[in-house]
Scaffold this motif. Structure first.
Motif, short mmCIF file in Angstrom:
data_model
loop_
_atom_site.label_atom_id
_atom_site.label_comp_id
_atom_site.label_asym_id
_atom_site.label_seq_id
_atom_site.Cartn_x
_atom_site.Cartn_y
_atom_site.Cartn_z
N LYS A 47 17.80 -22.23 0.95
CA LYS A 47 18.69 -20.99 1.10
C LYS A 47 17.74 -19.76 1.21
O LYS A 47 16.47 -20.14 0.84
N LYS A 48 17.58 -18.87 2.07
CA LYS A 48 17.05 -18.02 2.08
C LYS A 48 18.09 -16.18 1.82
O LYS A 48 18.70 -16.38 2.41
N ALA A 49 17.34 -15.75 1.23
CA ALA A 49 17.70 -14.37 1.20
C ALA A 49 16.78 -13.08 1.58
O ALA A 49 15.48 -13.23 1.17
N ILE A 50 17.54 -12.44 2.09
CA ILE A 50 16.56 -10.87 2.41
C ILE A 50 17.92 -9.81 1.45
O ILE A 50 18.15 -9.39 1.72
N VAL A 51 16.68 -9.06 1.08
CA VAL A 51 16.75 -8.64 -0.36
C VAL A 51 16.61 -7.17 0.66
O VAL A 51 14.99 -6.78 0.96
N LYS A 52 17.58 -6.05 0.52
CA LYS A 52 17.19 -4.59 0.76
C LYS A 52 17.23 -3.88 -0.58
O LYS A 52 18.51 -3.69 -1.31
N LEU A 53 15.99 -3.00 -0.30
CA LEU A 53 16.18 -1.96 -1.66
C LEU A 53 16.04 -0.39 -1.52
O LEU A 53 16.71 -0.14 -0.11
N THR A 54 16.99 -0.37 -2.49
CA THR A 54 17.35 1.06 -2.28
C THR A 54 16.11 2.10 -1.81
O THR A 54 14.97 1.86 -1.84
N ALA A 55 17.20 3.13 -1.64
CA ALA A 55 15.25 4.30 -0.92
C ALA A 55 14.77 5.01 -1.50
O ALA A 55 13.48 5.00 -1.53
N ASP A 56 15.88 5.01 -2.97
CA ASP A 56 14.39 5.72 -4.07
C ASP A 56 13.89 4.59 -4.74
O ASP A 56 12.92 5.25 -5.48
N SER A 57 13.95 3.30 -4.70
CA SER A 57 13.08 2.59 -5.26
C SER A 57 11.44 2.37 -4.75
O SER A 57 11.40 2.58 -3.50
N THR A 58 10.49 1.46 -5.55
CA THR A 58 9.16 1.84 -5.80
C THR A 58 9.59 0.27 -4.50
O THR A 58 10.37 -0.80 -4.98
N PRO A 59 8.11 0.00 -3.94
CA PRO A 59 8.02 -0.53 -3.26
C PRO A 59 7.40 -2.59 -3.72
O PRO A 59 7.14 -1.87 -4.75
N ILE A 60 7.80 -3.08 -3.40
CA ILE A 60 7.57 -4.13 -4.76
C ILE A 60 5.82 -4.97 -4.17
O ILE A 60 5.25 -4.79 -3.56
N GLU A 61 4.95 -4.44 -5.22
CA GLU A 61 4.03 -5.40 -5.71
C GLU A 61 3.02 -5.64 -5.12
O GLU A 61 1.85 -6.14 -4.43
N PHE A 62 3.89 -6.64 -5.30
CA PHE A 62 3.35 -8.70 -4.70
C PHE A 62 2.91 -8.32 -3.00
O PHE A 62 2.43 -8.63 -2.20
N PHE A 63 3.98 -7.41 -2.20
CA PHE A 63 3.85 -7.96 -1.27
C PHE A 63 2.54 -6.85 -0.59
O PHE A 63 2.51 -6.50 0.64
N GLU A 64 2.44 -5.80 -1.44
CA GLU A 64 1.72 -4.98 -0.83
C GLU A 64 0.14 -4.78 -0.03
O GLU A 64 -0.08 -4.15 1.60
N GLY A 65 -0.85 -6.06 -0.44
CA GLY A 65 -1.32 -6.12 0.22
C GLY A 65 -1.60 -7.23 1.22
O GLY A 65 -2.35 -7.64 1.98
N MET A 66 0.19 -7.63 1.71
CA MET A 66 0.03 -8.20 3.15
C MET A 66 0.03 -7.62 3.96
O MET A 66 0.77 -7.94 5.44
N LYS A 67 0.20 -6.30 3.97
CA LYS A 67 0.80 -5.19 5.28
C LYS A 67 -0.59 -5.39 6.29
O LYS A 67 -1.52 -5.61 6.00
#
Length: 98
Positions: A78-98
């Motif tokens: 099962k896969k989940a696509i999670v959308k964060l709110t506009a004022d939420s901080t980005p998930i740091e785990f994914f930051e180095g992958m951009k």
């Protein structure tokens, strides 16, 4: 069944499509097949300290594969696509992958 937050979130899915959605604060995870949207939302909020706006889920059925005469099947997940709110901080785990 009693699932902890780390049982629900199995691993992140890193593909071209998921990378394109990251600037829109959408992150993709492989999750437990028995988890529902509210459990996934709570797990992401507690593990990453963010605010979740929306959760979309999809059951992915494993492909049938064969090698010679032997036939096998990849695991369903099962896969989940999670959308964060506009004022939420980005998930740091994914930051180095951009």
């Amino acid at each position: 069944m009693n699932l902890t937050n780390f049982d629900i979130l199995r691993k992140p899915i890193i593909t071209e499509k998921s990378m394109v959605e990251m600037p829109d604060k959408k992150y993709t995870f492989k999750v437990d097949v028995h988890a529902n949207k509210s459990q996934i939302k709570r797990a992401v909020e507690e593990v990453f300290s963010v605010k979740v706006e929306d959760v979309k889920t999809a059951n992915i059925f494993g492909k049938t594969k064969r090698v010679g005469v032997h036939v096998g099947k990849r695991a369903d997940y099962k896969k989940a696509i999670v959308k964060l709110t506009a004022d939420s901080t980005p998930i740091e785990f994914f930051e180095g992958m951009k």
